[in-house]
Design a protein around this motif. Sequence first.
Motif: not given
Length: 160
Positions: A127-148
């Motif tokens: 999970t130490v490795v793969f949590s990076a992808f979860g953080v990436f997805m959450v940050l992209l969701i926030v970025n996408s909402a802000i962009r919209i």
Amino acid sequence: MINKFGKFATRAGEVFCGLGFAGLFIVFVIQIFFRYVLNDPLSWTQEIAGVLYVWIVCVGSATIVKEREHVSFDLVYESVGSHKRRFLALLGTGFILIVLLLSLYGNYDYIAFTARQKTPTLRLPMTVVFSAFGVFMVLLIVNSAIRIFRLMRSDWDREP
């Protein structure tokens, strides 16, 4: 408010990635020293370097690299007028947001599943490795909402 949050997120990403690169450099120097000077290679340095690299790429691409700096196929986007560009940007960003939201639970479920596995050398939970992808997805969701949100404003064409 949103601009302040965006600047904070970018700055936090820069600090995180800067510290990560510093750590990565130190690990590489240690690895080279032990391998070529002492002729006694360490196994843990490669594992730490891999984990740091994954986190740097995921956090950096979600916070530091802006939407317009990512590689994209914009032949159609650049050939249409201003109003159609706005529509295409909203359509594309909305599609990305929907796909990310729909896959968020599956990503979380997989990250939780990897807790059973350990890294080969340091025996860290994967999970130490793969949590990076979860953080990436959450940050992209926030970025996408802000962009919209920015694309819906009257000054949308000045979007960063």
